[in-house]
Design an enzyme around this catalytic site. Structure first.
Site, PDB file in Angstrom:
ATOM      1  N   ASP A  36      -3.642   2.285  -5.299  1.00 16.16           N
ATOM      2  CA  ASP A  36      -2.335   2.259  -4.623  1.00 16.16           C
ATOM      3  C   ASP A  36      -2.101   1.002  -3.801  1.00 16.16           C
ATOM      4  O   ASP A  36      -1.255   0.985  -2.930  1.00 16.16           O
ATOM      5  CB  ASP A  36      -2.162   3.511  -3.751  1.00 16.16           C
ATOM      6  CG  ASP A  36      -2.796   3.377  -2.377  1.00 16.16           C
ATOM      7  OD1 ASP A  36      -3.823   2.688  -2.271  1.00 16.16           O
ATOM      8  OD2 ASP A  36      -2.248   3.949  -1.430  1.00 16.16           O
ATOM      9  N   GLU A  37      -2.843  -0.047  -4.099  1.00 19.22           N
ATOM     10  CA  GLU A  37      -2.780  -1.225  -3.250  1.00 19.22           C
ATOM     11  C   GLU A  37      -2.901  -2.496  -4.085  1.00 19.22           C
ATOM     12  O   GLU A  37      -3.754  -2.569  -4.964  1.00 19.22           O
ATOM     13  CB  GLU A  37      -3.955  -1.132  -2.271  1.00 19.22           C
ATOM     14  CG  GLU A  37      -3.921  -2.074  -1.122  1.00 19.22           C
ATOM     15  CD  GLU A  37      -5.115  -1.822  -0.195  1.00 19.22           C
ATOM     16  OE1 GLU A  37      -5.637  -0.682  -0.138  1.00 19.22           O
ATOM     17  OE2 GLU A  37      -5.526  -2.788   0.460  1.00 19.22           O
TER      18      GLU A  37
ATOM     19  N   ASP B 257       0.872  -1.186   0.000  1.00 18.56           N
ATOM     20  CA  ASP B 257       0.000   0.000   0.000  1.00 18.56           C
ATOM     21  C   ASP B 257       0.907   1.233   0.000  1.00 18.56           C
ATOM     22  O   ASP B 257       1.797   1.343   0.847  1.00 18.56           O
ATOM     23  CB  ASP B 257      -0.878  -0.045   1.265  1.00 18.56           C
ATOM     24  CG  ASP B 257      -1.941   1.053   1.278  1.00 18.56           C
ATOM     25  OD1 ASP B 257      -3.033   0.794   1.797  1.00 18.56           O
ATOM     26  OD2 ASP B 257      -1.669   2.166   0.805  1.00 18.56           O
TER      27      ASP B 257
HETATM   28  P1  TTP Z   1      -5.248   5.081   0.859  1.00 19.00           P
HETATM   29  O1  TTP Z   1      -4.232   4.032   0.605  1.00 19.00           O
HETATM   30  O2  TTP Z   1      -6.418   4.735   1.707  1.00 19.00           O
HETATM   31  O3  TTP Z   1      -4.584   6.342   1.523  1.00 19.00           O
HETATM   32  P2  TTP Z   1      -3.150   6.992   1.293  1.00 19.00           P
HETATM   33  O4  TTP Z   1      -2.335   6.193   0.354  1.00 19.00           O
HETATM   34  O5  TTP Z   1      -3.333   8.424   0.910  1.00 19.00           O
HETATM   35  O6  TTP Z   1      -2.517   6.965   2.736  1.00 19.00           O
HETATM   36  P3  TTP Z   1      -1.939   5.725   3.549  1.00 19.00           P
HETATM   37  O7  TTP Z   1      -0.503   6.067   3.786  1.00 19.00           O
HETATM   38  O8  TTP Z   1      -2.713   5.700   4.805  1.00 19.00           O
HETATM   39  O9  TTP Z   1      -2.129   4.506   2.713  1.00 19.00           O
HETATM   40  O10 TTP Z   1      -5.820   5.614  -0.518  1.00 19.00           O
HETATM   41  C1  TTP Z   1      -5.033   5.741  -1.677  1.00 19.00           C
HETATM   42  C2  TTP Z   1      -5.400   6.984  -2.442  1.00 19.00           C
HETATM   43  O11 TTP Z   1      -6.776   6.950  -2.782  1.00 19.00           O
HETATM   44  C3  TTP Z   1      -5.191   8.249  -1.662  1.00 19.00           C
HETATM   45  O12 TTP Z   1      -3.869   8.754  -1.770  1.00 19.00           O
HETATM   46  C4  TTP Z   1      -6.212   9.173  -2.259  1.00 19.00           C
HETATM   47  C5  TTP Z   1      -7.324   8.259  -2.721  1.00 19.00           C
HETATM   48  N1  TTP Z   1      -8.444   8.315  -1.759  1.00 19.00           N
HETATM   49  C6  TTP Z   1      -9.482   9.204  -2.018  1.00 19.00           C
HETATM   50  O13 TTP Z   1      -9.493   9.902  -3.041  1.00 19.00           O
HETATM   51  N2  TTP Z   1     -10.499   9.308  -1.104  1.00 19.00           N
HETATM   52  C7  TTP Z   1     -10.536   8.571   0.057  1.00 19.00           C
HETATM   53  O14 TTP Z   1     -11.459   8.694   0.853  1.00 19.00           O
HETATM   54  C8  TTP Z   1      -9.443   7.648   0.305  1.00 19.00           C
HETATM   55  C9  TTP Z   1      -9.424   6.835   1.568  1.00 19.00           C
HETATM   56  C10 TTP Z   1      -8.435   7.575  -0.619  1.00 19.00           C
HETATM   57 MG    MG Z   2      -2.126   4.125   0.587  1.00 20.81          MG
END
Ligand code: TTP
Ligand code: MG
Length: 426
Positions: free
Chosen positions: A113-114, A18
């Site tokens: 992103d995962e 992730d």
């Molecule tokens: P996430 O992996 O949930 O968040 P992140 O990568 O920003 O942070 P983390 O370090 O906790 O993993 O989500 C991936 C991307 O998806 C995030 O950068 C932006 C997008 N996203 C949205 O647009 N809206 C949302 O509510 C979420 C949770 C994510």
């Molecule tokens: Mg993330």
């Protein structure tokens, strides 16, 4: 030395990667002056926007994804705001997926992103899973963003492990230690248990996964209905759900933007050969062979031209398809044209997608030059063992010294290709 210290890995190995604060990290990569500062990607506070994500610096102020932008603006007045550049996020996302896919074709992308990756030692994977997780971790960092990785014997374990040490965490749960790892964790760690379920469980004194696993069956049934048994199993780390590789492989390609424009035909041909050898290696790694060869050039003015040719045989050997790629050059290049990006791709596979045994056997009748094939196999072997730069053909070598090989240049290359959809992502 370090490798010898790794414990033996028995059974399945699944990792979950992730990316850290993904959209915000890309913004900080592209705007060096924003690094180390609170950055929020989202809609305007004045227009009822919401936060998509924010940098870890902004999280210290309490800003979170999905929060109204107006709230975020109050919590962190000094934040730098941006609406984001989805196209650019897609580009980085596919580069990360490519890194993972190069390690094992058993990839399941779950969001931008995962992704899960099956790194069980065996057919596609030879190295120790921990070593591969570290390799992926480092290669992602070379792109200029960071990730967190969880590695364990199942998807449930990998997912929970990936959340334990964010950002930039690599959490390994060795087979056999699943229960010890899970038992003390709060129930919220299990995906599917949200704040409401957690507060209902809390009323029964259930706060950890260990407590949940040993809860009365009647209570579990009341709380989770027909999923009760599955929830218990997952709390114990028992989960045999497979990686689902649903993305069809349509093409395998590689491209590179150069820090200085290429102008000599020799240089451009060397670049084509270099890209072709990377594509060949990827094709063989995945057991794929295709009949259409494509080359792509981007010029100094950022315009793009492509040319392709389809042949009657299936190709996975660059000794055979690089000459075809080179023969296409005159269709899109004239002396004097300055070239900024060179790409080579193979498509038109006999079969694609999930690499099952029956599909792989379809490639066996492919007639390719035996001598070249064994040379290519030997080259792959050396590269697999000693790294990408261990074997270079004569032209590659001359080229490499001039234009490639540093991380800084690589990053510049990725930035440069922002104007064009990523097509190297197969
Ligand atoms: P996430 O992996 O949930 O968040 P992140 O990568 O920003 O942070 P983390 O370090 O906790 O993993 O989500 C991936 C991307 O998806 C995030 O950068 C932006 C997008 N996203 C949205 O647009 N809206 C949302 O509510 C979420 C949770 C994510
Ligand atoms: Mg993330």
């Amino acid at each position: 030395m370090e490798e010898q210290l790794l414990q033996n890995w028995q059974g399945p190995a699944i990792l979950l990667l992730d990316l850290d604060a993904f959209f915000a990290s890309v913004e900080q990569l592209d705007h060096p002056e924003w690094r180390g500062k609170p950055v929020i990607v989202g809609g305007d506070p004045g227009r009822r926007g919401v936060v998509a994500t924010c940098s870890y610096e902004a999280r210290r102020f309490g800003v979170r994804s999905a929060m109204p932008s107006s709230t975020a603006a109050k919590l962190c007045p000094e934040a730098i705001w941006t609406h984001g550049n989805y196209h650019r996020y897609m580009e980085l996302s596919s580069q990360v997926m490519q890194i993972m896919w190069d390690v094992s074709p058993r990839l399941q992308q779950v969001s931008i992103d995962e992704a899960f990756l099956d790194v069980t030692p065996g057919r596609f994977v030879r190295d120790h899973p921990v070593q591969l997780a570290r390799q992926i971790f480092d290669q992602v960092a070379e792109l200029g963003i960071t990730c967190s990785i969880g590695l364990g014997s199942s998807k449930t374990i990998a997912k929970i492990a990936s959340d334990q040490d964010k950002p930039r965490g690599l959490t390994v749960v060795y087979p056999g230690s699943e229960q010890a790892f899970l038992a003390p964790l709060p129930v919220r760690a299990l995906s599917g248990i949200g704040p409401q379920s957690a507060s209902r469980l809390d009323k029964f004194g259930i706060r950890t996964l260990g407590q949940l696993a040993s809860a009365e069956p009647e209570l579990l049934k009341e709380l989770f209905g027909k999923n009760a048994e599955e929830v218990r199993q997952r709390c114990l780390g028992i989960d045999d759900s497979p990686i689902i590789t649903h993305e069809e492989v349509k093409s395998v390609s590689n491209e590179m933007t150069f820090s200085a424009d290429l102008k000599d035909e020799d240089e451009i041909c060397a670049a084509i050969e270099m890209m072709a050898s990377k594509v060949g290696r990827r094709l063989r790694h995945r057991g794929l062979a295709g009949s259409t060869v494509t080359i792509k050039l981007r010029y100094h003015d950022l315009s793009i031209r492509t040319a392709q040719r389809t042949v009657s045989s299936l190709l996975s050997n660059e000794r055979l398809f690089a000459p075809i790629a080179l023969s296409l050059l005159p269709q899109i290049w004239r002396p004097g044209d300055l070239v900024r990006l060179v790409g080579v791709g193979i498509s038109g596979f006999a079969s694609s997608g999930d690499l099952s045994d029956s599909q792989l056997s379809m490639f066996e009748p492919v007639i390719e030059d035996q001598k070249s094939d064994s040379l290519v196999q030997a080259t792959d072997l050396v590269r697999d063992r000693f790294g990408e730069s261990a074997v270079t053909y004569g032209r590659d070598l001359r080229f490499r010294r001039r234009d490639t090989g540093t991380i800084a240049q690589k990053q510049e290359a990725y930035k440069d290709s922002a104007a064009e959809p990523e097509d190297a992502g197969d």
